[in-house]
Structure formats: C-alpha cells, structure tokens
Design a protein around this motif. Sequence first.
Motif, PDB file in Angstrom:
ATOM      1  N   ILE A 111     -39.654  19.589  63.444  1.00 29.15           N
ATOM      2  CA  ILE A 111     -38.231  19.918  63.437  1.00 29.15           C
ATOM      3  C   ILE A 111     -37.461  18.841  62.672  1.00 29.15           C
ATOM      4  O   ILE A 111     -37.366  17.696  63.116  1.00 29.15           O
ATOM      5  CB  ILE A 111     -37.682  20.040  64.871  1.00 29.15           C
ATOM      6  CG1 ILE A 111     -38.447  21.117  65.640  1.00 29.15           C
ATOM      7  CG2 ILE A 111     -36.189  20.361  64.839  1.00 29.15           C
ATOM      8  CD1 ILE A 111     -38.022  21.256  67.097  1.00 29.15           C
ATOM      9  N   ALA A 112     -36.926  19.216  61.523  1.00 26.58           N
ATOM     10  CA  ALA A 112     -36.133  18.307  60.699  1.00 26.58           C
ATOM     11  C   ALA A 112     -34.650  18.587  60.899  1.00 26.58           C
ATOM     12  O   ALA A 112     -34.263  19.671  61.360  1.00 26.58           O
ATOM     13  CB  ALA A 112     -36.504  18.472  59.227  1.00 26.58           C
ATOM     14  N   HIS A 113     -33.826  17.625  60.523  1.00 26.27           N
ATOM     15  CA  HIS A 113     -32.391  17.805  60.701  1.00 26.27           C
ATOM     16  C   HIS A 113     -31.839  18.864  59.770  1.00 26.27           C
ATOM     17  O   HIS A 113     -31.082  19.751  60.173  1.00 26.27           O
ATOM     18  CB  HIS A 113     -31.652  16.488  60.471  1.00 26.27           C
ATOM     19  CG  HIS A 113     -30.169  16.603  60.675  1.00 26.27           C
ATOM     20  ND1 HIS A 113     -29.292  16.971  59.665  1.00 26.27           N
ATOM     21  CD2 HIS A 113     -29.413  16.421  61.784  1.00 26.27           C
ATOM     22  CE1 HIS A 113     -28.060  17.007  60.141  1.00 26.27           C
ATOM     23  NE2 HIS A 113     -28.096  16.677  61.421  1.00 26.27           N
ATOM     24  N   GLY A 114     -32.218  18.804  58.499  1.00 24.95           N
ATOM     25  CA  GLY A 114     -31.676  19.723  57.505  1.00 24.95           C
ATOM     26  C   GLY A 114     -30.551  19.089  56.706  1.00 24.95           C
ATOM     27  O   GLY A 114     -29.916  18.121  57.145  1.00 24.95           O
ATOM     28  N   SER A 115     -30.310  19.620  55.511  1.00 24.13           N
ATOM     29  CA  SER A 115     -29.293  19.068  54.624  1.00 24.13           C
ATOM     30  C   SER A 115     -28.911  20.109  53.584  1.00 24.13           C
ATOM     31  O   SER A 115     -29.720  20.979  53.232  1.00 24.13           O
ATOM     32  CB  SER A 115     -29.834  17.816  53.925  1.00 24.13           C
ATOM     33  OG  SER A 115     -28.962  17.380  52.905  1.00 24.13           O
ATOM     34  N   ARG A 116     -27.688  20.011  53.076  1.00 25.05           N
ATOM     35  CA  ARG A 116     -27.284  20.872  51.960  1.00 25.05           C
ATOM     36  C   ARG A 116     -27.979  20.465  50.661  1.00 25.05           C
ATOM     37  O   ARG A 116     -28.022  21.232  49.705  1.00 25.05           O
ATOM     38  CB  ARG A 116     -25.762  20.805  51.772  1.00 25.05           C
ATOM     39  CG  ARG A 116     -24.975  21.446  52.913  1.00 25.05           C
ATOM     40  CD  ARG A 116     -23.488  21.492  52.586  1.00 25.05           C
ATOM     41  NE  ARG A 116     -22.731  22.158  53.634  1.00 25.05           N
ATOM     42  CZ  ARG A 116     -22.192  21.543  54.685  1.00 25.05           C
ATOM     43  NH1 ARG A 116     -22.336  20.224  54.799  1.00 25.05           N
ATOM     44  NH2 ARG A 116     -21.528  22.216  55.600  1.00 25.05           N
ATOM     45  N   ASP A 117     -28.516  19.256  50.647  1.00 26.14           N
ATOM     46  CA  ASP A 117     -29.225  18.757  49.470  1.00 26.14           C
ATOM     47  C   ASP A 117     -30.614  19.410  49.418  1.00 26.14           C
ATOM     48  O   ASP A 117     -31.419  19.224  50.332  1.00 26.14           O
ATOM     49  CB  ASP A 117     -29.364  17.242  49.572  1.00 26.14           C
ATOM     50  CG  ASP A 117     -29.913  16.608  48.307  1.00 26.14           C
ATOM     51  OD1 ASP A 117     -30.787  17.216  47.668  1.00 26.14           O
ATOM     52  OD2 ASP A 117     -29.479  15.493  47.969  1.00 26.14           O
TER      53      ASP A 117
END
Length: 257
Positions: free
Chosen positions: A9-15
């Motif tokens: 489970i990763a945080h996530g990013s718009r990048d």
Amino acid sequence: MHAPVLLVIAHGSRDPRHAATVHALTARARSLRPGLRVETAFLDFNAPSVPRVLERLHPRGASGAEEVVALPLLLTRAFHAKTDIPSVLREARARLPRLRVRQAGVLGPSPLLLTALEQRLREAGVTAADRRSTGLVLASAGTTDPEAIAVIAEIARELRHTGWCAVRPAFASANTPGGFPRTADAVRGLRADGVERVAVAPYVVAPGRLPDRIVAGAAEAGADVLSEVLGASPALARLLLARYDEARADRALPLSA
C-alpha cells in the motif's frame, strides 16, 4: 494452501513517476519470490485503490477465505500507518467477510534501508573515502509525529558512525514543531560549521511533490551531491519480503476472520 497475498500500500501522488516507481519496486519483489502473488494499491491519487484491490481479492462463492498481508510502503510509523491504513482495512474487513487481512509493520527502521541509501549515494559519486570530508543531509518528507521524528533522528546518529564527517536530518517541508530544518537550511548549517562538501540523500521511497522540494532545497543551498530516491532498489525489494515474512510469523498482529 497457497501463501497469503502481499498487498503493498503506497500513498500515491499526482506525479506519474511515483506510481511507476512503486510498480517497479513491487515487480522486483515479485521477481525475487516467484509464485508469490504481489498486488499494489494506493491510498490516494492513483489507481487501483485499496478497497478496489481487496474487493478483487475477496473469494467468490459461499466458502473459502483469502489471507492478505497489507504492507504500508512507509519508512516511519506516522499518521498514515497509524490511522489511514488501519481505517481503510477495518472498513474493508467489515464489507468482505471472507477476507483475512493482517497489517504488516512499516519499512523502517532497517539496515536494508541504509543499504539502499548508501547504494544511491555511491551511484551519485560518493565513495567511502569521500565520507571523511563530506557532510550528509538525511532529507525525509516531514512529519509531526514524535515517534517518527525520533526514528529519523536515530538513523542520522547511526549514519554519523559510518564515516561521514557530519550528518544532519532535514525535512522537505517547512519547519515543524519538534521536527528538523528544511533541506536548504540543513545544507547551510553544515557549511556554517565548516563542512566544505555536502551531500543530500532523500530518505523517501518514490518521486513526488515533497521529494521535489528536497531537490529544490539542495539546489537552493548549493549542495555538492544529490542522490536519487530509494526507489526500486534490490535492498528495498528484499525488505518488502522481510516485512511480509515477519507479519506471517507474528500471530499478535491484527488478523480478521
């Protein structure tokens, strides 16, 4: 009976670099243990979401169960590990009765993280001999969690005993209560102490908004060396599997029935 699924489970990013790096890391972990099912999910910004992946893993039909080890792709045990991820997993367990989910520990602290960090510094051109004349800024994303701050401070102390002339922890974001200075200020602080050569090592897993602030801070203060994020390093992939194995062995960790 097959082994539990490893759900990273990763945080996530718009990048877009963030998700690409996370997928590369999980692919490397998968290659190290053929036959283990490794899935990737994100808390925010990217797909698939944690609930969507857990729904896909939920057994169809009236019998059977699926075991899942949910591994937070986090370096310290701060807000996301203590609050966000447990909340998402509790909600999923309530909706998916034949899914048995165990939350693994966060990645850090671990000698394997230091191995990955040192690999990135070597790739940036820092040799073992360079350390005697080089100050190191250990730059993390930033947190207000006292437990996480204490862990980062301890890592900086450990690194100081590996040959660096000085080591300072720093945050990508602005100064936080009880936290560390910004990357640029940590670089300037080492210069003020007479350190001529300064290296900045991002203590983050994947690129994104906050890692970019580390890069900008290093450039602003004129750091001599900037290493890459930890990324899909072999040591980090081995650490994912180590945390998975620990969670499977630790029957005290939460597991829904």
